[in-house]
Write a protein that holds these residues in place. Structure first.
Motif, PDB file in Angstrom:
ATOM      1  N   ALA A  67      11.060   9.751  -2.836  1.00 32.23           N
ATOM      2  CA  ALA A  67      10.597  11.049  -3.324  1.00 32.23           C
ATOM      3  C   ALA A  67      11.683  12.086  -3.057  1.00 32.23           C
ATOM      4  N   GLU A  68      11.774  13.052  -3.954  1.00 31.55           N
ATOM      5  CA  GLU A  68      12.669  14.190  -3.713  1.00 31.55           C
ATOM      6  C   GLU A  68      11.870  15.462  -3.923  1.00 31.55           C
ATOM      7  N   LEU A  69      11.800  16.271  -2.868  1.00 34.02           N
ATOM      8  CA  LEU A  69      10.999  17.491  -2.919  1.00 34.02           C
ATOM      9  C   LEU A  69      11.921  18.696  -2.978  1.00 34.02           C
ATOM     10  N   GLY A  70      11.471  19.728  -3.688  1.00 30.85           N
ATOM     11  CA  GLY A  70      12.186  20.997  -3.711  1.00 30.85           C
ATOM     12  C   GLY A  70      13.463  20.938  -4.518  1.00 30.85           C
ATOM     13  N   ARG A  71      14.286  21.973  -4.357  1.00 31.59           N
ATOM     14  CA  ARG A  71      15.560  22.049  -5.071  1.00 31.59           C
ATOM     15  C   ARG A  71      16.509  22.971  -4.323  1.00 31.59           C
ATOM     16  N   GLY A  87       6.148  12.801   2.068  1.00 29.28           N
ATOM     17  CA  GLY A  87       6.345  13.134   0.660  1.00 29.28           C
ATOM     18  C   GLY A  87       5.067  13.596  -0.018  1.00 29.28           C
ATOM     19  N   LYS A  88       3.932  13.085   0.483  1.00 31.94           N
ATOM     20  CA  LYS A  88       2.646  13.448  -0.126  1.00 31.94           C
ATOM     21  C   LYS A  88       2.099  14.774   0.380  1.00 31.94           C
ATOM     22  N   THR A  89       2.543  15.183   1.568  1.00 29.64           N
ATOM     23  CA  THR A  89       1.882  16.326   2.211  1.00 29.64           C
ATOM     24  C   THR A  89       2.753  17.567   2.367  1.00 29.64           C
ATOM     25  N   LEU A  90       4.077  17.409   2.325  1.00 32.75           N
ATOM     26  CA  LEU A  90       4.953  18.546   2.617  1.00 32.75           C
ATOM     27  C   LEU A  90       5.102  19.491   1.420  1.00 32.75           C
ATOM     28  N   HIS A  91       5.210  20.769   1.715  1.00 28.95           N
ATOM     29  CA  HIS A  91       5.546  21.753   0.678  1.00 28.95           C
ATOM     30  C   HIS A  91       6.753  22.536   1.166  1.00 28.95           C
ATOM     31  N   LEU A  92       7.820  22.455   0.418  1.00 29.36           N
ATOM     32  CA  LEU A  92       9.057  23.100   0.855  1.00 29.36           C
ATOM     33  C   LEU A  92       9.101  24.567   0.422  1.00 29.36           C
ATOM     34  N   GLN A  93       9.584  25.404   1.327  1.00 30.60           N
ATOM     35  CA  GLN A  93       9.771  26.814   0.990  1.00 30.60           C
ATOM     36  C   GLN A  93      11.126  27.041   0.330  1.00 30.60           C
ATOM     37  N   ARG A  94      12.072  26.202   0.689  1.00 32.03           N
ATOM     38  CA  ARG A  94      13.408  26.263   0.061  1.00 32.03           C
ATOM     39  C   ARG A  94      14.097  24.933   0.324  1.00 32.03           C
ATOM     40  N   GLY A  95      15.213  24.714  -0.354  1.00 30.72           N
ATOM     41  CA  GLY A  95      16.000  23.518  -0.091  1.00 30.72           C
ATOM     42  C   GLY A  95      15.409  22.251  -0.697  1.00 30.72           C
ATOM     43  N   THR A  96      16.097  21.133  -0.426  1.00 25.09           N
ATOM     44  CA  THR A  96      15.744  19.840  -1.012  1.00 25.09           C
ATOM     45  C   THR A  96      15.556  18.815   0.103  1.00 25.09           C
ATOM     46  N   ASN A 118       0.825  -1.213   0.000  1.00 29.82           N
ATOM     47  CA  ASN A 118       0.000   0.000   0.000  1.00 29.82           C
ATOM     48  C   ASN A 118       0.856   1.258   0.000  1.00 29.82           C
ATOM     49  N   ILE A 119       2.132   1.109   0.355  1.00 29.87           N
ATOM     50  CA  ILE A 119       2.999   2.269   0.482  1.00 29.87           C
ATOM     51  C   ILE A 119       3.872   2.430  -0.758  1.00 29.87           C
ATOM     52  N   LEU A 120       4.414   1.313  -1.223  1.00 29.18           N
ATOM     53  CA  LEU A 120       5.375   1.366  -2.307  1.00 29.18           C
ATOM     54  C   LEU A 120       4.753   0.887  -3.620  1.00 29.18           C
ATOM     55  N   SER A 121       5.230   1.451  -4.698  1.00 27.93           N
ATOM     56  CA  SER A 121       4.760   1.010  -6.014  1.00 27.93           C
ATOM     57  C   SER A 121       5.354  -0.359  -6.341  1.00 27.93           C
ATOM     58  N   GLU A 122       4.779  -1.023  -7.333  1.00 28.32           N
ATOM     59  CA  GLU A 122       5.282  -2.340  -7.745  1.00 28.32           C
ATOM     60  C   GLU A 122       6.765  -2.256  -8.114  1.00 28.32           C
ATOM     61  N   GLU A 123       7.100  -1.171  -8.807  1.00 23.91           N
ATOM     62  CA  GLU A 123       8.499  -0.979  -9.228  1.00 23.91           C
ATOM     63  C   GLU A 123       9.428  -0.872  -8.012  1.00 23.91           C
ATOM     64  N   ARG A 142      15.267  14.786   0.447  1.00 25.38           N
ATOM     65  CA  ARG A 142      15.425  13.513  -0.265  1.00 25.38           C
ATOM     66  C   ARG A 142      15.023  12.376   0.676  1.00 25.38           C
ATOM     67  N   LEU A 143      14.017  11.628   0.282  1.00 30.83           N
ATOM     68  CA  LEU A 143      13.449  10.589   1.147  1.00 30.83           C
ATOM     69  C   LEU A 143      13.864   9.222   0.608  1.00 30.83           C
ATOM     70  N   ILE A 144      14.587   8.473   1.401  1.00 30.48           N
ATOM     71  CA  ILE A 144      15.301   7.287   0.904  1.00 30.48           C
ATOM     72  C   ILE A 144      14.866   6.009   1.622  1.00 30.48           C
ATOM     73  N   VAL A 145      14.711   4.944   0.850  1.00 28.50           N
ATOM     74  CA  VAL A 145      14.543   3.601   1.414  1.00 28.50           C
ATOM     75  C   VAL A 145      15.898   2.915   1.275  1.00 28.50           C
ATOM     76  N   ALA A 146      16.548   2.611   2.397  1.00 30.19           N
ATOM     77  CA  ALA A 146      17.958   2.214   2.373  1.00 30.19           C
ATOM     78  C   ALA A 146      18.190   0.742   2.013  1.00 30.19           C
ATOM     79  N   ASN A 147      17.337  -0.134   2.502  1.00 29.88           N
ATOM     80  CA  ASN A 147      17.617  -1.566   2.335  1.00 29.88           C
ATOM     81  C   ASN A 147      16.389  -2.336   1.824  1.00 29.88           C
ATOM     82  N   PRO A 148      16.000  -2.089   0.573  1.00 22.34           N
ATOM     83  CA  PRO A 148      14.790  -2.736   0.041  1.00 22.34           C
ATOM     84  C   PRO A 148      14.811  -4.267   0.101  1.00 22.34           C
TER      85      PRO A 148
END
Ligand SMILES: [Zn+2]
Length: 294
Positions: free
Chosen positions: A29-33, A59-68, A13-18, A70-76
């Protein structure tokens, strides 16, 4: 207090098939820049899937005012099997070996994803009940100030060890132990801690809580778990002072293991460790400053 929503098996329910089929760490997900770049790593240990749920929701709810961010899954691979690790504990084998199978190769890939980050947070949960706490591995003021941004009362300093964790290899990194695997309170704390950090860094929204009072603990030892079955006594709790001579655990329903000195237990009863608990002492913030040149 378990919330069934976060029990194992809900990853689909959280992760896509890929994403489910990834053999390497990946950016969910990577938000902002631009700068600052903040990386949040989750599922370093594959049996700790709550962190993935947290970054998915952020990742679905945050809106960044500045910066980046990066949301990582470390050990799939370990995450998909619901095990702590495949070949070895990922967080004891950094910097890893590029191209190698198992966690050694995964570690090298994780560092690729976090090496340019200004701040890194590694999210963990535990098998035994504990209130949440922040872990800082190195003695410098910058990391302590970063650790304090999470708005979590307890900060644990871990001395340099023979084996290296991910946060030893990033610009400014902390670990956060949120508490019991898949619990609602651990989920809530993770959301609040990450939002607090983003708020303090001026990246997104405002921090939720202003926890200016911190307690600092420094790890100094451990009590090894005997080969016989043990039961931790219900009188002992994480971060509650145990006095010299006090019984901590019962072995084979007979002998008691007693404290050889005063200490604060950490990771008491943690199943992933070969210890009954780690031992910490309480220190002042000034004492941390004094350690910065070590
Ligand atoms: Zn962990």
């Amino acid at each position: 207090m378990l919330n069934p929503e976060y029990t194992t098996g809900q990853l689909k329910n959280i992760l896509s098939e890929e994403n489910l089929n990834h053999e390497r760490p990946f950016v969910l997900a990577e938000l902002g820049r631009g700068s600052p770049v903040i990386a949040v790593t989750t599922a370093t240990h594959g049996d700790e899937e709550l962190g993935v749920k947290i970054i998915s929701d952020l990742g679905k709810t945050l809106h960044l005012q500045r910066g980046t961010l990066r949301l990582i899954v470390a050990n799939p691979p370990a995450l998909m099997r619901g095990v702590r690790f495949i070949t070895e504990d990922l967080n004891r084998g950094y910097p890893g070996i590029s191209g190698k199978q198992g966690e050694a190769g995964i570690a090298a890939h994780v560092l690729e994803l976090v090496k340019d980050s200004d701040f890194t947070i590694d999210i963990h949960t535990t098998s035994a009940p504990t209130e949440g706490f922040v872990i800082a591995n190195e003695r410098n003021g910058k990391k302590i100030e970063f650790a304090e941004m999470a708005g979590i009362n307890k900060i644990l300093l871990i001395p340099r060890q023979k084996k290296y964790a991910m946060i030893d290899f990033v610009n400014c990194g902390i670990g956060i132990e949120l508490g019991l695997h898949n619990s609602q309170y651990a989920y809530d704390l993770g959301m609040v801690a990450i939002k607090n950090v983003l708020g303090k860094l001026g990246v997104a929204g405002e921090q939720i809580s202003e926890e200016d009072r911190h307690e600092y603990y420094k790890l100094f030892g451990s009590i090894v778990r005997p080969s016989s079955p043990i039961e931790v006594l219900s009188t002992c709790h994480n971060f509650q002072l145990i006095h010299k001579g006090e019984a901590i655990a019962q072995v084979d329903r007979e002998d008691f293991i007693k404290a050889e000195e005063d200490f604060y237990p950490v990771f008491l009863g943690e199943k992933a460790y070969a210890t009954i608990c780690l031992k910490a002492k309480k220190i002042s913030r000034e004492e941390i400053g004094g350690l910065s040149t070590v």
